[in-house]
Motif scaffolding. Structure first.
Motif, PDB file in Angstrom:
ATOM      1  N   GLY A  77      -0.229  10.036  -4.951  1.00  0.00           N
ATOM      2  CA  GLY A  77      -0.170   9.233  -3.738  1.00  0.00           C
ATOM      3  C   GLY A  77      -1.503   8.528  -3.559  1.00  0.00           C
ATOM      4  N   PRO A  78      -1.685   7.875  -2.448  1.00  0.00           N
ATOM      5  CA  PRO A  78      -2.945   7.154  -2.234  1.00  0.00           C
ATOM      6  C   PRO A  78      -4.101   8.141  -2.045  1.00  0.00           C
ATOM      7  N   PRO A  79      -5.343   7.667  -2.215  1.00  0.00           N
ATOM      8  CA  PRO A  79      -6.484   8.540  -1.914  1.00  0.00           C
ATOM      9  C   PRO A  79      -6.496   8.900  -0.427  1.00  0.00           C
ATOM     10  N   SER A  80      -7.152   9.995  -0.091  1.00  0.00           N
ATOM     11  CA  SER A  80      -7.159  10.454   1.304  1.00  0.00           C
ATOM     12  C   SER A  80      -7.862   9.462   2.235  1.00  0.00           C
ATOM     13  N   GLN A  81      -8.763   8.661   1.730  1.00  0.00           N
ATOM     14  CA  GLN A  81      -9.418   7.595   2.505  1.00  0.00           C
ATOM     15  C   GLN A  81      -9.256   6.293   1.717  1.00  0.00           C
ATOM     16  N   THR A  82      -8.690   5.257   2.338  1.00  0.00           N
ATOM     17  CA  THR A  82      -8.482   3.989   1.650  1.00  0.00           C
ATOM     18  C   THR A  82      -8.464   2.843   2.655  1.00  0.00           C
ATOM     19  N   VAL A  83      -8.754   1.640   2.185  1.00  0.00           N
ATOM     20  CA  VAL A  83      -8.620   0.448   3.026  1.00  0.00           C
ATOM     21  C   VAL A  83      -7.333  -0.300   2.662  1.00  0.00           C
ATOM     22  N   ASN A  84      -6.648   0.162   1.643  1.00  0.00           N
ATOM     23  CA  ASN A  84      -5.418  -0.479   1.176  1.00  0.00           C
ATOM     24  C   ASN A  84      -4.266  -0.121   2.127  1.00  0.00           C
ATOM     25  N   PRO A  85      -3.574  -1.098   2.721  1.00  0.00           N
ATOM     26  CA  PRO A  85      -2.462  -0.800   3.631  1.00  0.00           C
ATOM     27  C   PRO A  85      -1.169  -0.451   2.895  1.00  0.00           C
ATOM     28  N   ASN A  86      -1.194  -0.477   1.577  1.00  0.00           N
ATOM     29  CA  ASN A  86      -0.007  -0.150   0.781  1.00  0.00           C
ATOM     30  C   ASN A  86      -0.216   1.199   0.097  1.00  0.00           C
ATOM     31  N   ALA A  87       0.798   2.050   0.141  1.00  0.00           N
ATOM     32  CA  ALA A  87       0.706   3.385  -0.465  1.00  0.00           C
ATOM     33  C   ALA A  87       1.796   3.523  -1.512  1.00  0.00           C
ATOM     34  N   LEU A  88       1.417   3.993  -2.696  1.00  0.00           N
ATOM     35  CA  LEU A  88       2.361   4.215  -3.797  1.00  0.00           C
ATOM     36  C   LEU A  88       2.443   5.710  -4.061  1.00  0.00           C
ATOM     37  N   PHE A  89       3.670   6.227  -4.092  1.00  0.00           N
ATOM     38  CA  PHE A  89       3.897   7.651  -4.353  1.00  0.00           C
ATOM     39  C   PHE A  89       4.761   7.797  -5.596  1.00  0.00           C
ATOM     40  N   VAL A  90       4.465   8.825  -6.395  1.00  0.00           N
ATOM     41  CA  VAL A  90       5.297   9.201  -7.534  1.00  0.00           C
ATOM     42  C   VAL A  90       5.924  10.544  -7.173  1.00  0.00           C
ATOM     43  N   LEU A  91       7.270  10.560  -7.113  1.00  0.00           N
ATOM     44  CA  LEU A  91       8.020  11.731  -6.674  1.00  0.00           C
ATOM     45  C   LEU A  91       8.787  12.325  -7.845  1.00  0.00           C
ATOM     46  N   ARG A  92       8.973  13.657  -7.794  1.00  0.00           N
ATOM     47  CA  ARG A  92       9.680  14.336  -8.870  1.00  0.00           C
ATOM     48  C   ARG A  92      10.402  15.548  -8.296  1.00  0.00           C
ATOM     49  N   SER A  93      11.479  15.938  -8.963  1.00  0.00           N
ATOM     50  CA  SER A  93      12.221  17.139  -8.582  1.00  0.00           C
ATOM     51  C   SER A  93      12.513  17.955  -9.836  1.00  0.00           C
ATOM     52  N   ASN A  94      12.748  19.247  -9.647  1.00  0.00           N
ATOM     53  CA  ASN A  94      13.143  20.087 -10.770  1.00  0.00           C
ATOM     54  C   ASN A  94      14.597  19.822 -11.179  1.00  0.00           C
ATOM     55  N   GLU A  95      15.341  19.066 -10.389  1.00  0.00           N
ATOM     56  CA  GLU A  95      16.706  18.677 -10.740  1.00  0.00           C
ATOM     57  C   GLU A  95      16.688  17.204 -11.119  1.00  0.00           C
ATOM     58  N   GLY A  96      17.059  16.927 -12.355  1.00  0.00           N
ATOM     59  CA  GLY A  96      16.906  15.598 -12.916  1.00  0.00           C
ATOM     60  C   GLY A  96      17.611  14.467 -12.185  1.00  0.00           C
ATOM     61  N   PHE A  97      18.729  14.739 -11.548  1.00  0.00           N
ATOM     62  CA  PHE A  97      19.499  13.662 -10.920  1.00  0.00           C
ATOM     63  C   PHE A  97      19.359  13.657  -9.398  1.00  0.00           C
ATOM     64  N   ALA A  98      18.289  14.260  -8.908  1.00  0.00           N
ATOM     65  CA  ALA A  98      18.073  14.316  -7.460  1.00  0.00           C
ATOM     66  C   ALA A  98      17.635  12.948  -6.946  1.00  0.00           C
ATOM     67  N   SER A  99      17.996  12.680  -5.693  1.00  0.00           N
ATOM     68  CA  SER A  99      17.464  11.514  -4.988  1.00  0.00           C
ATOM     69  C   SER A  99      16.463  12.056  -3.967  1.00  0.00           C
ATOM     70  N   PHE A 100      15.740  11.155  -3.301  1.00  0.00           N
ATOM     71  CA  PHE A 100      14.706  11.600  -2.371  1.00  0.00           C
ATOM     72  C   PHE A 100      14.908  10.978  -1.003  1.00  0.00           C
ATOM     73  N   GLU A 101      14.593  11.786   0.016  1.00  0.00           N
ATOM     74  CA  GLU A 101      14.575  11.309   1.390  1.00  0.00           C
ATOM     75  C   GLU A 101      13.146  11.462   1.906  1.00  0.00           C
ATOM     76  N   CYS A 102      12.695  10.442   2.633  1.00  0.00           N
ATOM     77  CA  CYS A 102      11.327  10.419   3.146  1.00  0.00           C
ATOM     78  C   CYS A 102      11.321  10.318   4.665  1.00  0.00           C
ATOM     79  N   ALA A 103      10.295  10.898   5.257  1.00  0.00           N
ATOM     80  CA  ALA A 103      10.041  10.767   6.694  1.00  0.00           C
ATOM     81  C   ALA A 103       8.563  10.433   6.837  1.00  0.00           C
ATOM     82  N   LEU A 104       8.267   9.197   7.219  1.00  0.00           N
ATOM     83  CA  LEU A 104       6.893   8.744   7.362  1.00  0.00           C
ATOM     84  C   LEU A 104       6.470   8.854   8.821  1.00  0.00           C
ATOM     85  N   ASP A 105       5.399   9.580   9.054  1.00  0.00           N
ATOM     86  CA  ASP A 105       4.812   9.713  10.389  1.00  0.00           C
ATOM     87  C   ASP A 105       5.805  10.226  11.432  1.00  0.00           C
ATOM     88  N   GLY A 106       6.597  11.231  11.050  1.00  0.00           N
ATOM     89  CA  GLY A 106       7.478  11.884  12.012  1.00  0.00           C
ATOM     90  C   GLY A 106       8.806  11.206  12.257  1.00  0.00           C
TER      91      GLY A 106
END
Length: 179
Positions: A119-148
């Motif tokens: 994910g992004p560094p803990s301190q950044t000036v970049n307003p864009n964040a890139l995350f690399v997500l993975r699961s132990n199940e190969g065909f899983a999809s992901f759900e995200c909740a940003l800031d609650g």
């Protein structure tokens, strides 16, 4: 090179016989008293079983494997994800098993594990964040909740764009094919 000939007797010798249950022998009836829920997210399966004869022993089989001696309760550990069949049969003291084993069928649907590989560094000036997500199940999809916010599908490219200055928290959960 040496030529070898294989000679086989045709037809082979045949001997047939029948094993009968002695006339005064009543075979035990087997009952599974408890087993895992269907479906379950637990890879451990606990079974209790009984017979209508107090001196019977038991043999168990998972997924059509050969029957092996077992006792009640029996715990199966690390049961793989998928559909399973547990069979148990009581065995009369003369060694003859119940001819209709008790059967319990269930499905294991393990809860997927979620990993945020980067994910992004803990301190950044970049307003864009890139995350690399993975699961132990190969065909899983992901759900995200940003800031609650409520969980919804994560961006397919893993990018959250134009974030406002301040602290942010991303929660991610993997969802397997079973939902």
């Amino acid at each position: 090179s040496t030529n070898r000939f294989l000679l086989v007797e045709e037809p082979p010798a045949v001997f047939e016989w029948t094993v009968e249950v002695p006339a005064d022998t009543e075979l035990p009836d087997t009952t599974i008293d408890s087993g895992p829920l269907d479906p379950t997210t637990d890879a451990t399966a606990l079974f209790t079983f009984s017979a209508d004869q107090f001196n019977a022993t038991f043999e168990c089989s998972l997924d059509s494997a050969p029957f092996e001696a077992c006792e009640s309760p029996t715990t199966l550990n690390n049961v793989a994800e998928g559909e399973h069949t547990f069979a148990v049969r009581a065995v009369h003291p003369v060694g003859i098993p119940d001819q209709s084993p008790a059967v319990h069928e269930w499905t294991v649907d393990l809860v997927p594990e979620t990993f945020i590989d980067s994910g992004p560094p803990s301190q950044t000036v970049n307003p864009n964040a890139l995350f690399v997500l993975r699961s132990n199940e190969g065909f899983a999809s992901f759900e995200c909740a940003l800031d609650g916010t409520a969980y919804s599908s994560c961006p397919s490219d893993g990018q959250f764009l134009d974030l406002l200055p301040g602290s942010h928290v991303l929660r991610v959960r993997a969802v397997d094919q079973g939902g």
